[in-house]
Design a protein around this motif. Structure first.
Motif, PDB file in Angstrom:
ATOM      1  N   THR A  89      -8.334  -5.321   1.370  1.00 29.64           N
ATOM      2  CA  THR A  89      -9.545  -4.822   0.708  1.00 29.64           C
ATOM      3  C   THR A  89     -10.394  -5.978   0.198  1.00 29.64           C
ATOM      4  OG1 THR A  89      -8.276  -2.874   0.015  1.00 29.64           O
ATOM      5  CG2 THR A  89     -10.395  -3.233  -1.057  1.00 29.64           C
ATOM      6  N   THR A 122      -5.603   6.788  -5.254  1.00 29.40           N
ATOM      7  CA  THR A 122      -5.848   5.831  -4.169  1.00 29.40           C
ATOM      8  C   THR A 122      -6.435   6.526  -2.948  1.00 29.40           C
ATOM      9  OG1 THR A 122      -3.957   4.536  -4.959  1.00 29.40           O
ATOM     10  CG2 THR A 122      -4.762   4.051  -2.745  1.00 29.40           C
ATOM     11  N   SER A 123      -5.898   7.700  -2.626  1.00 26.74           N
ATOM     12  CA  SER A 123      -6.402   8.425  -1.441  1.00 26.74           C
ATOM     13  C   SER A 123      -7.861   8.834  -1.626  1.00 26.74           C
ATOM     14  CB  SER A 123      -5.528   9.644  -1.148  1.00 26.74           C
ATOM     15  OG  SER A 123      -5.644  10.613  -2.178  1.00 26.74           O
ATOM     16  N   TYR A 179      -4.967  -0.386  -5.646  1.00 28.94           N
ATOM     17  CA  TYR A 179      -3.884  -1.138  -5.004  1.00 28.94           C
ATOM     18  C   TYR A 179      -3.222  -2.101  -5.992  1.00 28.94           C
ATOM     19  CZ  TYR A 179      -5.528   0.683  -0.509  1.00 28.94           C
ATOM     20  OH  TYR A 179      -5.875   1.512   0.527  1.00 28.94           O
ATOM     21  N   ALA A 204      -9.860   5.677  -1.094  1.00 30.38           N
ATOM     22  CA  ALA A 204      -9.794   5.305   0.327  1.00 30.38           C
ATOM     23  C   ALA A 204     -10.720   6.191   1.144  1.00 30.38           C
ATOM     24  CB  ALA A 204      -8.357   5.410   0.827  1.00 30.38           C
ATOM     25  N   LEU A 207     -11.126   0.825  -5.160  1.00 31.17           N
ATOM     26  CA  LEU A 207      -9.972   0.923  -4.279  1.00 31.17           C
ATOM     27  C   LEU A 207      -9.023  -0.264  -4.504  1.00 31.17           C
ATOM     28  CD1 LEU A 207      -8.475   2.336  -1.974  1.00 31.17           C
ATOM     29  CD2 LEU A 207      -9.900   1.048  -0.359  1.00 31.17           C
ATOM     30  N   LYS A 228      -2.371  -4.470   0.896  1.00 30.55           N
ATOM     31  CA  LYS A 228      -3.621  -3.706   0.906  1.00 30.55           C
ATOM     32  C   LYS A 228      -4.648  -4.320  -0.035  1.00 30.55           C
ATOM     33  CE  LYS A 228      -1.559   0.596   2.479  1.00 30.55           C
ATOM     34  NZ  LYS A 228      -1.234   2.002   2.166  1.00 30.55           N
TER      35      LYS A 228
END
Length: 1002
Positions: free
Chosen positions: A142, A106-107, A130, A110, A126, A138
């Motif tokens: 998004t 996820t990071s 989530y 992101a 992304l 989130k």
């Protein structure tokens, strides 16, 4: 893998394709070799590193895979924008997900979206991250960004679904629904709507807010044209009108639905609810559970006068008569069931029309009684009748079935139905023994007569009269229960094994055999029958209850370990991978499935069986290693010393538990895993529908999980207390161990006794009185093993008290030796429930007590330099506690030896003699009742059958079946289980002998 090719991080497709081909064909070494060559040319390519990580993960090298992934992640975070692409990120995501590091995937996405805020492909990646994290807020944020960027309807609906999930799962404020409604209204005003699924989302959103009139307005407007199937649109309209309490309009709509779809039973019930202005029906439809469907629908009439009721019921009758005329030449059951429902409503209103209700049920039998579904169709109607009316109805069925001249298949179906109705009403439990036996013989003859009807059927197809053997076995089990003549149970086994020989695909036979074999101690054979069910995927959650409970109380540790591992693997994998289905539903714009998949995952996560299995799997490891304190300590270290399970125990009080087991498939004598009527007497029995039996399970199961969750920690603390007790010269009552450790153990013991429904002091008094013979072991009820666990850990907390050691020794002796004495020379078939209790006592409380003794012995023995100095002066050789340990070892040794002796005597009984004894119970007395009459009918048919009559497949099956073979398999399975238990007992005895030898040096 075409989607993975192209220029990823600047690498040409032709260089990457062979690597993916090697991965797909599981040639991982070759893939790694090709990749090494690729990395020599592109050493700084995140995509190449992601591929390397993927290969390492597939090769079972998670640490190397994670290290390479982190290197690729670091490269992605550098300034070179050419390295940032979705193919690299999605490959990294696959590896991170498999390594349980979704947060890192996820990071990465992101970060990429921050660098390229207008890249829709990266934003979808992304959003997918989530979805996998079930981060609904989130997801919403998004999706809104994607909607603003692209203006596509699907992204707005992704956001709306995310909002609905926040309300449903996170219990977020319903003001969010207003936000979602506003977004949809704005979109409709500027772009309208183009998909039926989008309209359904909009309507469900309004329904969630109880805005039924607004939803009706949307449905009747231009957007309603998106629903092209008229009857579907009418069903929604009827539901909305009913929810809005516009009952007269809803009645008109439901009439139209029934005219278009006269077999829509749910619609008819909703029509009646609206006709009587009864809003309680929505509670039934809102709470409907596909696994545990309730048969009873509440009906409210208190607001109606008799005149109003008569007028409305008359209107309903007219509609039903019209539906029956319109469908006269069809086989639709709905209009005829509707007639019974009307009579039932009259009966509940107090019209005293029981004769008319019985008559309508009989008419339904004459038309549909030959169908397998008849009994389940009328179950809800029979529930409202008093017992004597149910018995009267059964008599009516018998009388009318005899008077009807019908084809063989119809007669067969009707006979089967009558027996199923008798089971359903409990009427069969009130029949005289002779009548039940005669019915079983009659059914066996009917089965044989109709077997030729199935001679041309495929083995996969259900045979005519297949259910008869199940009904016969149920009768035979009841006869065993009422007479305690084992021959009836043996006969039930033979009937079902013959049925499986003829057609091995009948799951009902396997389940019945599984439970009979479990009851008589032939558990290895029961486990074989369970494996033959070929339970896979979600069935592991709904079906494994048939065998799991018995396995947990058995010495078959290897099979139990495999069973638990398979179950936990399925559950863990599904919970990890269910997000894939959710994102797929998003992609395919099937938004109702999005909600369904997430709620289903949540339901599985809350499974009581899942929580119990996690605890039991850990306890099994502890039981398997209890003979070696060093191995046990390693297991406890892996379990974080039991701390996590203590946390689970605390959480269980407030946690929602879901019961997903399909109890409807269980035999009548064991309606849930914790209950078996055969263990009690027939005189104490009162018929109770399965639906009612399972209502009390939740609290009992919750408390059981809470108690067992404390055991690993109490084992750890007991070892710690014991390790220091002999080294300290503490003479006060209470433990001589570490104060903090023993304080925690005392606290857990107080919690444990509270879960047993007692206080700490009362619990101590209870076990003391039982050890002294002042109370019987029956006082402990079904929680006997839990009480013994308490006694063991209580003694570990207070090791310096010789009296407590003495109480525990006496308790083990009394509870084990009394049971051995009561079993006497009985064979396994009649005393397996006692063997189950002995297995649990030996492997759990006695095993934990042996660990305490091992810890005491280890701490008392001289080691290192002390040994060289000789004469173990600091080990208090003459201390009372040392003597208490020695006495306990001696007592346990003697007690376990008694169990081993009983087991050895059972095992040494010649197999042929046991087979002969088993077969002797099946001998028929021609002049009197008793076992063997059903089997004689079947064997006579087998002996006289011809291949031309029953077909080659059935003929071969009949000739290969042998009651002697079935008997020998049963006896062999019983012997196998006894040998497994004996092995455990001998291991415990050898451990105690070793400890006795060691303590001679103290």
């Amino acid at each position: 893998m075409a989607s993975k090719f192209g220029l990823a991080g600047g690498i040409p497709e032709r260089r990457v394709r062979p690597i993916w081909d090697a991965i797909d064909s599981r040639q991982f070494k070759n893939a790694l070799k090709l990749l090494t060559s690729l990395l020599s040319k592109y050493p700084k390519s995140p995509y190449a590193l992601a591929l390397k990580a993927l290969i390492h993960e597939r090769m079972g090298k998670p640490d190397e895979a994670l290290a390479v992934c982190l290197d690729a992640k670091d490269l992605l975070y550098k300034d070179d924008s050419s390295l940032m692409d979705d193919l690299t990120l999605s490959t990294l995501q696959i590896v991170f997900q498999r390594l349980d590091h979704l947060d890192l995937a996820t990071s990465c996405y992101a970060h990429a979206c921050g660098r390229f805020p207008n890249n829709l492909e990266l934003m979808m990646g992304l959003f997918n991250c989530y979805v996998r994290e079930y981060s609904f807020v989130k997801q919403q944020q998004t999706a809104i960004k994607m909607y603003k960027l692209a203006g596509e309807e699907r992204f707005l609906l992704w956001a709306v679904c995310s909002i609905q999930l926040q309300v449903l799962c996170d219990k977020s404020g319903e003001k969010l629904l207003l936000l979602a409604e506003g977004l949809l209204k704005k979109h409709i005003a500027s772009h309208s709507m183009h998909e039926p699924e989008a309209l359904m989302v909009y309507i469900s959103l309004l329904e969630q807010q109880s805005k039924y009139n607004d939803a009706l307005e949307v449905l009747s407007g231009n957007l309603g044209s998106l629903l092209v199937i008229e009857v579907d649109k009418l069903r929604i309209q009827g539901r909305l009108l009913a929810r809005a309490r516009d009952y007269s309009a809803a009645v008109d709509v439901y009439k139209k639905v029934l005219e278009l779809s006269p077999d829509d039973w749910e619609c008819f019930l909703q029509y009646l609810g609206c006709l009587f202005e009864d809003d309680s029906m929505w509670k039934f439809f809102d709470d409907i559970d596909q696994i545990h469907p309730t048969k009873h629908i509440e009906c409210k009439f208190s607001h109606l006068t008799e005149e109003m009721f008569d007028s409305r019921i008359s209107s309903a009758s007219e509609l039903v008569q019209k539906l029956q005329r319109d469908t006269e030449n069809s086989n639709l059951r709905g209009p005829h069931l509707a007639e019974i429902e009307i009579e039932k409503r009259k009966f509940l209103f107090g019209k005293k029309n029981d004769r008319e209700l019985l008559k309508s049920l009989l008419q339904y039998f004459l038309k549909f009684g030959h169908l397998a579904c008849y009994a389940s169709d009328v179950e809800a109607f029979l529930q409202v009748l008093p017992p004597h009316k149910k018995a009267e109805f059964v008599g009516m069925l018998v009388k009318n079935s005899d008077s009807v001249s019908a084809s063989a298949t119809i007669e067969l179906g009707q006979t089967t139905t009558i027996l199923k109705v008798q089971e359903l009403t409990g009427n069969i439990f009130e029949l005289p023994l002779g009548e039940i036996e005669a019915s079983a013989v009659k059914l066996a003859k009917l089965y044989c007569q109709n077997l030729p009807l199935s001679k041309d059927l495929d083995p996969q197809e259900s045979m005519f009269g297949e259910e008869l053997l199940s009904l016969i076995s149920n009768m035979l089990v009841q006869l065993f229960w009422r007479t305690r003549h084992f021959g009836y149970l043996a006969e039930a086994i033979m009937v079902l094994e013959l049925g499986l020989t003829i057609r091995g695909h009948v799951w009902q036979y396997k389940i019945l055999l599984l439970h009979i074999y479990s009851y008589i101690g032939a558990l290895p054979l029961a486990f074989e029958r369970y494996k033959a069910l070929d339970v896979k995927n979600i069935l592991t959650e709904t079906v494994s209850h048939h065998i799991l409970h018995q396995m947990l109380e058995s010495p078959m540790w290897v099979d139990l370990s495999n069973l638990l591992q398979d179950y936990l693997k399925f559950m863990d994998d599904h919970l990890k991978e269910s997000a894939d289905l959710t994102f797929l539903a998003y992609r395919h714009r099937n938004y109702s499935k999005v909600i369904e998949f997430v709620l289903f995952k949540e339901r599985l996560q809350q499974s009581n069986q899942y929580e119990a299995a996690r605890v039991e799997a850990s306890l099994l490891q502890l039981k398997q290693n209890a003979d070696s304190i060093e191995e046990e300590e390693r297991v406890l270290e892996n379990l974080k010393s039991g701390v996590q399970f203590v946390d689970l125990s605390k959480e269980m009080g407030s946690r929602t538990l879901r019961f997903n087991e399909d109890m409807q498939t269980r035999p009548w004598w064991t309606p849930c895993p914790e209950k078996n009527y055969l263990l009690g007497s027939f005189e104490e029995f009162s018929y109770c529908p399965k639906e009612n039996v399972n209502k009390d399970r939740e609290e009992n199961v919750r408390r059981a999980i809470q108690r067992k969750s404390l055991v690993p920690r109490m084992i750890y603390l007991s070892i710690q207390c014991s390790a220091t007790a002999l080294k300290e010269s503490v003479e006060t009552n209470g433990s001589g161990g570490d104060v903090k450790t023993c304080g925690e153990l005392k606290s857990l013991l107080e919690e444990y006794t509270k879960m047993l429904g007692s206080s700490f002091s009362d619990a101590v008094g209870m076990i003391t009185e039982i050890s002294q013979g002042a109370r019987t072991s029956e006082s402990l009820g079904s929680d006997l093993v839990d009480w013994l666990n308490f006694a063991v850990f209580w003694n570990a907390w207070s090791l310096s008290s010789q009296e407590h050691w003495h109480v525990l020794n006496l308790l083990f002796e009394r509870l084990i030796l009394d049971r051995i004495k009561s079993m006497g020379s009985s064979d396994m078939s009649s005393c397996y429930s006692d063997v189950q209790v002995l297995v649990q006592i030996i492997t759990e409380p006695l095993g934990w007590h042996c660990l305490v003794i091992q810890a005491c012995t280890r701490s008392s023995l001289p080691t290192g330099k002390k040994k060289k100095k000789a004469q173990h002066s600091d080990h208090l050789p003459s201390s009372p506690m040392t003597q208490a340990v020695k006495d306990s070892i001696h007592s346990l040794c003697s007690t376990v030896q008694e169990v081993s002796t009983w087991l050895t005597n059972q095992i040494n009984n010649p197999e042929d003699a046991q087979v002969e004894k088993f077969l002797s119970t099946l001998k028929r007395n021609e002049d009197a009742g008793g076992p063997g009459h059903v089997l004689w009918v079947l064997e006579s048919f087998i002996a006289s059958s011809e291949e031309s009559e029953v077909g080659s497949r059935i003929f071969e099956a009949l000739k290969t079946w042998s009651k002697a073979d079935s008997t020998r398999k049963t006896v062999t399975a019983q012997q196998k289980l006894l040998r497994e238990f004996l092995q455990i007992c001998e291991s415990k005895r050898e451990l105690l002998e070793k400890l006795k030898q060691q303590m001679t040096h103290v």
